[in-house]
Scaffold this motif. Structure first.
Motif, PDB file in Angstrom:
ATOM      1  N   ILE A  11       0.857  -1.181   0.000  1.00  0.00           N
ATOM      2  CA  ILE A  11       0.000   0.000   0.000  1.00  0.00           C
ATOM      3  C   ILE A  11       0.894   1.231   0.000  1.00  0.00           C
ATOM      4  O   ILE A  11       1.841   1.316   0.783  1.00  0.00           O
ATOM      5  N   ASP A  12       0.566   2.163  -0.872  1.00  0.00           N
ATOM      6  CA  ASP A  12       1.288   3.432  -0.940  1.00  0.00           C
ATOM      7  C   ASP A  12       0.262   4.548  -0.751  1.00  0.00           C
ATOM      8  O   ASP A  12      -0.640   4.708  -1.581  1.00  0.00           O
ATOM      9  N   ILE A  20      -4.766   6.392  -2.581  1.00  0.00           N
ATOM     10  CA  ILE A  20      -4.041   5.234  -2.067  1.00  0.00           C
ATOM     11  C   ILE A  20      -3.844   4.297  -3.254  1.00  0.00           C
ATOM     12  O   ILE A  20      -4.797   4.020  -3.984  1.00  0.00           O
ATOM     13  N   ASP A  21      -2.638   3.806  -3.449  1.00  0.00           N
ATOM     14  CA  ASP A  21      -2.363   2.779  -4.451  1.00  0.00           C
ATOM     15  C   ASP A  21      -2.051   1.482  -3.712  1.00  0.00           C
ATOM     16  O   ASP A  21      -1.398   1.496  -2.663  1.00  0.00           O
ATOM     17  N   ARG A 126      -6.287   1.710  -7.202  1.00  0.00           N
ATOM     18  CA  ARG A 126      -6.119   3.103  -6.780  1.00  0.00           C
ATOM     19  C   ARG A 126      -7.472   3.562  -6.262  1.00  0.00           C
ATOM     20  O   ARG A 126      -8.477   3.460  -6.934  1.00  0.00           O
ATOM     21  N   SER A 127      -7.466   4.093  -5.044  1.00  0.00           N
ATOM     22  CA  SER A 127      -8.657   4.678  -4.430  1.00  0.00           C
ATOM     23  C   SER A 127      -8.391   6.168  -4.269  1.00  0.00           C
ATOM     24  O   SER A 127      -7.431   6.560  -3.604  1.00  0.00           O
ATOM     25  N   THR A 131     -11.015  14.191  -0.140  1.00  0.00           N
ATOM     26  CA  THR A 131     -10.089  15.068   0.577  1.00  0.00           C
ATOM     27  C   THR A 131      -8.920  14.254   1.129  1.00  0.00           C
ATOM     28  O   THR A 131      -9.036  13.045   1.332  1.00  0.00           O
ATOM     29  N   VAL A 132      -7.820  14.934   1.390  1.00  0.00           N
ATOM     30  CA  VAL A 132      -6.680  14.286   2.039  1.00  0.00           C
ATOM     31  C   VAL A 132      -7.094  13.814   3.430  1.00  0.00           C
ATOM     32  O   VAL A 132      -6.749  12.712   3.856  1.00  0.00           O
ATOM     33  N   GLU A 133      -7.874  14.635   4.140  1.00  0.00           N
ATOM     34  CA  GLU A 133      -8.312  14.274   5.504  1.00  0.00           C
ATOM     35  C   GLU A 133      -9.166  13.008   5.484  1.00  0.00           C
ATOM     36  O   GLU A 133      -9.023  12.140   6.353  1.00  0.00           O
ATOM     37  N   GLY A 134     -10.051  12.901   4.506  1.00  0.00           N
ATOM     38  CA  GLY A 134     -10.873  11.694   4.389  1.00  0.00           C
ATOM     39  C   GLY A 134     -10.042  10.474   4.074  1.00  0.00           C
ATOM     40  O   GLY A 134     -10.243   9.390   4.631  1.00  0.00           O
ATOM     41  N   ARG A 135      -9.076  10.628   3.175  1.00  0.00           N
ATOM     42  CA  ARG A 135      -8.162   9.529   2.852  1.00  0.00           C
ATOM     43  C   ARG A 135      -7.378   9.118   4.086  1.00  0.00           C
ATOM     44  O   ARG A 135      -7.250   7.938   4.403  1.00  0.00           O
ATOM     45  N   ASP A 136      -6.862  10.096   4.832  1.00  0.00           N
ATOM     46  CA  ASP A 136      -6.091   9.791   6.036  1.00  0.00           C
ATOM     47  C   ASP A 136      -6.951   9.086   7.084  1.00  0.00           C
ATOM     48  O   ASP A 136      -6.479   8.172   7.764  1.00  0.00           O
TER      49      ASP A 136
END
Length: 173
Positions: A11-12, A20-21, A126-127, A131-136
């Motif tokens: 996961i990257d 996210i990859d 890839r997802s 937002t970056v916050e939602g991804r985090d």
């Protein structure tokens, strides 16, 4: 035969971007891995973290179809839903994904099925979140554990099952 040490999930999640990859190889043909995504009876056996009971309320695995499922554990229930935007047999799935505990943080997900030959395949995904916050928050929620455990069960499921002909799954209705 499961080869968990070789077929690790990678996961990257690059800092500061909303995607996210991920990649995971399987000791199984593309058709078997794809069918395990298509057929809700198979999906129920592998998707999500260990120890969660999965209920599928809808699974229309077709271009323009939709899905909804829940995971239950220790009295808690977690709902997920989305739309299947594009399905190309044994090749590509593009879908939306929304965890109902985080409304409005919808991701678009791409999943490529690569034939490696010799009865092996690779999933690349890839997802892309809103937002970056939602991804985090998704990463912090235990996403990696759920993916890793689910893909280990998927490896065991498709590694021991005969290859189904393309389109033979019972999920597209």
């Amino acid at each position: 035969m499961t080869n968990a040490t070789t077929n690790e999930l990678t996961i990257d999640a690059p800092e500061g971007v909303p995607w996210i990859d991920y990649t995971r190889e399987f000791d199984a043909p593309v058709a078997a891995v794809f069918d395990a995504h298509r057929d809700p009876d198979l999906v129920r056996q592998w998707l999500g973290p260990n120890g969660h009971e999965m209920g599928i309320e809808g699974w229309d695995f077709a271009t323009g179809g939709s899905y909804r499922y829940t995971h239950r554990s220790d009295g808690a229930e977690y709902g997920f839903h989305g739309l299947f935007h594009t399905i190309r047999d044994d090749e590509l799935v593009i879908q939306t994904f929304e965890f109902e505990g985080m409304p409005d943080e919808v991701a678009i997900e791409f999943l490529w099925f690569d034939d490696l030959g010799d009865g092996r395949c690779r999933l690349r995904g890839r997802s892309v979140g809103r937002t970056v916050e939602g991804r985090d928050a998704m990463v912090a929620s235990g996403m990696e554990r759920g993916m890793r455990e689910g893909y280990e069960r998927l490896e065991a499921l498709v590694g021991s099952a005969p290859t189904a002909p393309a389109g033979a799954g019972g999920g597209a209705s």
